[in-house]
Design a protein around this motif. Structure first.
Motif, PDB file in Angstrom:
ATOM      1  N   THR A  65       0.467   5.034   1.638  1.00 21.35           N
ATOM      2  CA  THR A  65       1.678   6.145   2.017  1.00 21.35           C
ATOM      3  C   THR A  65       2.540   6.324   0.602  1.00 21.35           C
ATOM      4  O   THR A  65       2.885   5.159   0.257  1.00 21.35           O
ATOM      5  N   ALA A 101       0.807  -1.101  -0.113  1.00 22.05           N
ATOM      6  CA  ALA A 101       0.016   0.115   0.050  1.00 22.05           C
ATOM      7  C   ALA A 101       0.999   1.259   0.019  1.00 22.05           C
ATOM      8  O   ALA A 101       0.365   2.426   0.334  1.00 22.05           O
ATOM      9  N   ASP A 113     -13.749   2.532   2.784  1.00 24.39           N
ATOM     10  CA  ASP A 113     -13.437   1.407   3.399  1.00 24.39           C
ATOM     11  C   ASP A 113     -13.684   1.148   5.007  1.00 24.39           C
ATOM     12  O   ASP A 113     -13.323   0.129   5.535  1.00 24.39           O
ATOM     13  N   PHE A 114     -13.751   2.198   5.809  1.00 24.57           N
ATOM     14  CA  PHE A 114     -13.895   2.186   6.943  1.00 24.57           C
ATOM     15  C   PHE A 114     -15.399   2.365   7.395  1.00 24.57           C
ATOM     16  O   PHE A 114     -15.976   1.592   8.419  1.00 24.57           O
ATOM     17  N   ILE A 139     -12.394   6.653   3.002  1.00 26.91           N
ATOM     18  CA  ILE A 139     -13.407   6.627   4.181  1.00 26.91           C
ATOM     19  C   ILE A 139     -14.163   5.541   3.759  1.00 26.91           C
ATOM     20  O   ILE A 139     -14.567   4.922   4.898  1.00 26.91           O
ATOM     21  N   THR A 160       0.001  10.391   3.316  1.00 28.81           N
ATOM     22  CA  THR A 160      -0.985   9.242   3.790  1.00 28.81           C
ATOM     23  C   THR A 160      -2.344   9.807   3.223  1.00 28.81           C
ATOM     24  O   THR A 160      -2.867  10.664   3.604  1.00 28.81           O
ATOM     25  N   ILE A 183      -9.275  11.278   2.986  1.00 32.19           N
ATOM     26  CA  ILE A 183      -8.760  11.946   4.069  1.00 32.19           C
ATOM     27  C   ILE A 183      -7.163  11.957   3.977  1.00 32.19           C
ATOM     28  O   ILE A 183      -6.624  10.976   3.372  1.00 32.19           O
ATOM     29  N   TYR A 212      -6.540   8.204   3.443  1.00 33.97           N
ATOM     30  CA  TYR A 212      -7.581   7.130   3.872  1.00 33.97           C
ATOM     31  C   TYR A 212      -8.722   7.095   3.286  1.00 33.97           C
ATOM     32  O   TYR A 212      -9.164   8.235   2.960  1.00 33.97           O
ATOM     33  N   LEU A 253      -7.405   4.193  -2.740  1.00 37.39           N
ATOM     34  CA  LEU A 253      -8.713   3.575  -3.285  1.00 37.39           C
ATOM     35  C   LEU A 253      -8.768   2.069  -3.462  1.00 37.39           C
ATOM     36  O   LEU A 253      -9.576   1.318  -3.519  1.00 37.39           O
ATOM     37  N   LYS A 254      -7.461   1.648  -3.558  1.00 37.19           N
ATOM     38  CA  LYS A 254      -7.314   0.038  -3.839  1.00 37.19           C
ATOM     39  C   LYS A 254      -7.245  -0.384  -2.567  1.00 37.19           C
ATOM     40  O   LYS A 254      -7.704  -1.543  -2.130  1.00 37.19           O
ATOM     41  N   THR A 255      -6.307   0.076  -1.590  1.00 37.68           N
ATOM     42  CA  THR A 255      -6.033  -0.710  -0.404  1.00 37.68           C
ATOM     43  C   THR A 255      -6.528  -0.174   1.051  1.00 37.68           C
ATOM     44  O   THR A 255      -6.208  -0.469   2.052  1.00 37.68           O
ATOM     45  N   GLY A 256      -7.398   1.010   0.909  1.00 35.20           N
ATOM     46  CA  GLY A 256      -8.236   1.826   2.241  1.00 35.20           C
ATOM     47  C   GLY A 256      -7.215   2.494   2.874  1.00 35.20           C
ATOM     48  O   GLY A 256      -7.405   3.671   3.060  1.00 35.20           O
ATOM     49  N   VAL A 257      -5.744   2.406   2.866  1.00 34.30           N
ATOM     50  CA  VAL A 257      -4.866   3.406   3.452  1.00 34.30           C
ATOM     51  C   VAL A 257      -3.697   3.329   2.420  1.00 34.30           C
ATOM     52  O   VAL A 257      -3.436   2.056   1.923  1.00 34.30           O
TER      53      VAL A 257
END
Lengths: 364, 364
Positions: B122, B89, B292-293, B290, B286, B147, B288, B116-120
């Protein structure tokens, strides 16, 4: 003020027995006890065993007395939610309104394992009670050889910059990096940042009020929005102020939007589940796996070079030495491991009373 | 002080033409110009077009005059490094010592796509010159519906808490969340946190010194470690102090360890490549995702509820309104879009001189 000096093993056993007697399975009671005693060891008494009487009262159904923590389910076990999609670098833990410490430990173990796979990873916790001291979890990540970052929100206690109403929590913020390659073992302790985004933590107001001492300037306003240094003003409708003016306010807002937001628990001043999120911490933890970014031996060697450079730099007038974040904690820890943990008599009496109610014996 | 009022389109065209004339391909000159003019629009003149004469001098080989920025390669194009392992990621950008703005934009576009692929996700940048205002990039993430968090290190200017030597950079810290679902379009601007971890940014000292004004207390020490409010003391061997005492110091250390460390460029007081990392920013961003959460519509609706609650809360005495982080920037932006950007005459003269040297015409 009179203090009682207690060995950390005795204190741990007492805390564990009290939490277990409140209806908590042994392994989780152990997590809670370890978190509290580690906070004491590290010098953060506001997050230490002084919390025990409150914790026990929150775990009892007649807990209307506490507006803030009103629903610890002492036997509830945190659960890792199933992966919603392959390849995601995020995971979610449901704390089930059990103790926050075992939930945060599960989240921390999970974020470490996930970051080892994906380079960076994030875990949030929903339905989570007080997790204790954030630095406990970021330090766990650093001691596993990764970089850790954590934040969470909490019930409203802090006014926004230029405001006067309690709209944000004391929203802590923590970060840790390792000073050894891989698992720490006997190596040096991590560099560890861990602070409340208010100028002063609420627990420290309690301590000042108990001692009848004022707090510093710029930390507190009374119910009319006037600056004050009287800790009692906070409990009479006042509010804490953010640290570092608009900058600390920004970090506090970030904690609410990340921790409260991505955990799904909502924000301090607009909670999602009625009183739900007032009852605990919307928690988020991120780990970075150093070796996916750079050569980890070089990284750690540079961190130690930085550490040595700062420690050997010229201090300000009247100051003995320049420290890195975390040093005060590790210095306190060494001292208290050796000499025992000082507990103010009034705190000890309250813990003893709680122990007696639960038929838990005190250390001899 | 006399000021010149310039329309933002004219200012953009002038900045673009100057950077292009220094040897930069048009698309990248456009990125640099947009970053500078956006900073002016948002009220951060210290990161605006006043940088142009310095930028041009850094891009010229006879740049020994500047110890800090001494190696912008104006035609160098940033590159996304190949993925080192499937499922990671994280991604890395090599800035190639070109302009920082196009490198940071590439990193930002990449971190959005990856999250967009892995949720978070960096992204770090190595060999990166001054990226400008961090808020530009976190706002880009928020305007794409995610975010954003970013930090970077910079050359030494700030003393550690309790110290007196310049060991850390002004190390900015930025965070942004969307107030709309998905791409912003015409929706409200993000909540945007963006600050230097020093009590005051170095650019603001320059502004104060130019005006002959003192800065506030607690921001600065002189070369003997004595507190002072004279901005000249900084340029005579003094140092900035961290914002928020040990807490801001902690955030500054974090910026160095994350931004300088994970980019591989080293730390401000122990740089890796000789003078290398003094020349720019070790940058980390980084994102995030949203959704995916949590449910993203609920998230955004809660953010807007929080926004309204804070904006309508009681202000402190003598204050007109309580704002959210980012509001001052967006208010300035609206005003300056409408009324033009005020440039102090001394700054305008310096820019005009640089333009003349490069045969770039001034706006009529």
């Amino acid at each position: 003020m009179h203090t009682v000096i207690v060995d950390r093993r005795e204190l741990h056993e007492l805390a564990r027995a009290i939490i277990a007697a409140a209806g908590t399975p042994d392994d989780m009671a152990n997590d809670v006890a370890e978190g509290l005693v580690e906070a004491n060891l590290c010098g953060h008494d506001s997050h230490g065993v002084m919390r025990l009487p409150g914790y026990v009262s929150f775990s009892q159904t007649k807990a209307e007395a506490s507006r803030i923590f009103n629903r610890v389910r002492p036997a509830a076990r945190p659960e890792l939610m199933p992966e919603s999609r392959l390849g995601l670098a995020i995971r979610r833990v449901d704390g089930g309104w059990g103790w926050g410490q075992p939930a945060a430990r599960l989240a921390t173990r999970t974020v470490i394992a996930q970051a080892l796979k994906t380079g960076v990873a994030t875990v949030t916790i929903s339905h989570c009670n007080h997790v204790g001291r954030l630095g406990e979890y970021t330090a766990m990540i650093a001691e596993a050889g990764l970089i850790g970052f954590a934040t969470c929100n909490a019930g409203p206690a802090v006014a926004p910059f230029n405001g006067r109403e309690r709209l944000f929590g004391t929203n802590p913020f923590s970060f840790a990096v390792p000073r050894t390659v891989g698992v720490r073992g006997d190596g040096p302790r991590p560099i560890l940042v861990d602070f409340a985004t208010s100028g002063v933590a609420e627990g420290k107001l309690q301590v000042a009020q108990a001692k009848g001492l004022p707090v510093g300037d710029g930390l507190l306003i009374d119910k009319d929005g006037q600056p004050t240094s009287d800790p009692a003003a906070f409990y009479d409708g006042g509010a804490l102020l953010p640290m570092g003016l608009h900058k600390g306010y920004g970090v506090s807002v970030m904690a609410d939007l990340l921790g409260g937001g991505l955990s799904g628990m909502g924000f301090a001043c607009t909670p999602r589940f009625g009183e739900g999120n007032l009852a605990g911490n919307g928690f988020l933890i991120t780990a970075y796996n150093i070796s996916d970014f750079v050569n980890v031996s070089e990284y750690v060697s540079k961190v130690n070079e930085l550490y040595a450079r700062v420690r050997s730099s010229q201090p300000a007038r009247g100051v003995e030495a320049v420290l890195l974040p975390g040093d005060p904690e590790w210095i306190s820890r060494e001292l208290r491991l050796r000499e025992g943990i000082p507990i103010p008599e009034v705190t000890w009496d309250a813990i003893s009373k709680t122990a007696a109610e639960l038929h838990v014996p005190l250390p001899v």
